[in-house]
Enzyme design. Structure first.
Site, PDB file in Angstrom:
ATOM      1  N   ARG A 128      29.059   0.231  32.246  1.00  0.00           N
ATOM      2  CA  ARG A 128      28.015   1.253  32.428  1.00  0.00           C
ATOM      3  C   ARG A 128      28.385   2.679  32.010  1.00  0.00           C
ATOM      4  NH1 ARG A 128      24.356   1.015  37.644  1.00  0.00           N
ATOM      5  NH2 ARG A 128      26.248   1.588  38.781  1.00  0.00           N
ATOM      6  N   ASP A 129      29.602   2.949  31.576  1.00  0.00           N
ATOM      7  CA  ASP A 129      29.927   4.324  31.184  1.00  0.00           C
ATOM      8  C   ASP A 129      30.935   4.335  30.035  1.00  0.00           C
ATOM      9  OD1 ASP A 129      29.550   7.063  31.339  1.00  0.00           O
ATOM     10  OD2 ASP A 129      31.119   7.351  32.846  1.00  0.00           O
ATOM     11  N   ILE A 130      30.662   3.525  29.012  1.00  0.00           N
ATOM     12  CA  ILE A 130      31.548   3.470  27.856  1.00  0.00           C
ATOM     13  C   ILE A 130      31.370   4.731  27.020  1.00  0.00           C
ATOM     14  CG2 ILE A 130      32.149   2.179  25.770  1.00  0.00           C
ATOM     15  CD1 ILE A 130      30.892  -0.281  27.205  1.00  0.00           C
TER      16      ILE A 130
ATOM     17  N   THR B  78      26.289   8.345  30.881  1.00  0.00           N
ATOM     18  CA  THR B  78      26.435   9.640  30.238  1.00  0.00           C
ATOM     19  C   THR B  78      25.406   9.797  29.136  1.00  0.00           C
ATOM     20  OG1 THR B  78      28.812   9.630  30.702  1.00  0.00           O
ATOM     21  CG2 THR B  78      28.047  11.156  29.012  1.00  0.00           C
TER      22      THR B  78
END
Length: 204
Positions: free
Chosen positions: A48-50, A88
């Site tokens: 979920r936040d690569i 992000t």
């Protein structure tokens, strides 16, 4: 990690520019970790936040995923259920921003953005001196693609290290990862097979 995060080597004016071979190794390392999270365990972990800031480099400049603070655990086949958008800005898949439903496919989308960062040496959204408004990297690369000048999107600092055909292939691959329909994106197994080789997927 002794060498900090990937974004430091791309954007923070490092004394030594990360060369193309090093960048290709990182682009192979990250999906191997994501492939394990998606397919290698009895449950699915959606990261979920690569983003390049969350890719850490060890003493050998190999890429490792860090900061699992937003990761979500699911049972294989379970429909994701969440009520808020996390991640992000600039890396979020379209379905996450509209439905707040992160899946393995949304991780693939975000990885496609990281591929662009690595290949182009530019942030997903930034102000460029030659433009008055902020420029979205995805749109800029897509414009180069439609103009037939895709290889020009490559990072100018590594010109000569990467053949134009290889740079175009990497950038086209990022377009596949960022397909607007999540059903048309490759799985992380497919990504590993393309970037690393078929043998690397045999154990997962």
């Amino acid at each position: 990690m002794p060498n900090g995060s990937l974004n430091r080597w791309l954007f923070h004016k490092p004394k030594k520019v990360l060369d193309w071979d090093g960048r290709r190794r990182v682009l192979a390392d990250v999906p191997k970790g994501l492939n394990y999270l998606h397919h290698g365990w009895d449950q699915v972990v959606v990261y979920r936040d690569i983003k390049s800031r969350n890719v850490l480099l060890d003493q050998d400049m190999r890429g490792r995923l860090g900061d699992f603070g937003l990761a979500k655990l699911y049972t294989h086949g379970e429909v994701p259920n969440t009520t808020r958008v996390v991640g992000t800005f600039g890396y979020l898949a379209p379905e996450v921003t509209t439905l707040a439903a992160p899946t393995e496919a949304s991780d693939v989308y975000s990885f496609g953005i990281v591929v662009l960062e690595v290949a182009c040496g530019r942030r997903p959204i930034e102000s460029w001196a030659e433009r008055e408004e902020d420029t979205v990297l995805v749109d800029w690369v897509r414009g180069k693609y439609f103009e037939g000048r895709l290889s020009e999107a490559g990072d100018e600092r590594i010109i000569g290290e990467c053949e134009a055909e290889e740079m175009e292939a990497v950038l086209k691959f990022s377009l596949t990862c960022r397909h607007p329909n999540p059903l048309h994106r490759p799985t992380m197994r497919d990504v590993v097979a393309i970037l690393v080789g078929e043998e690397a997927t045999a154990a997962t």
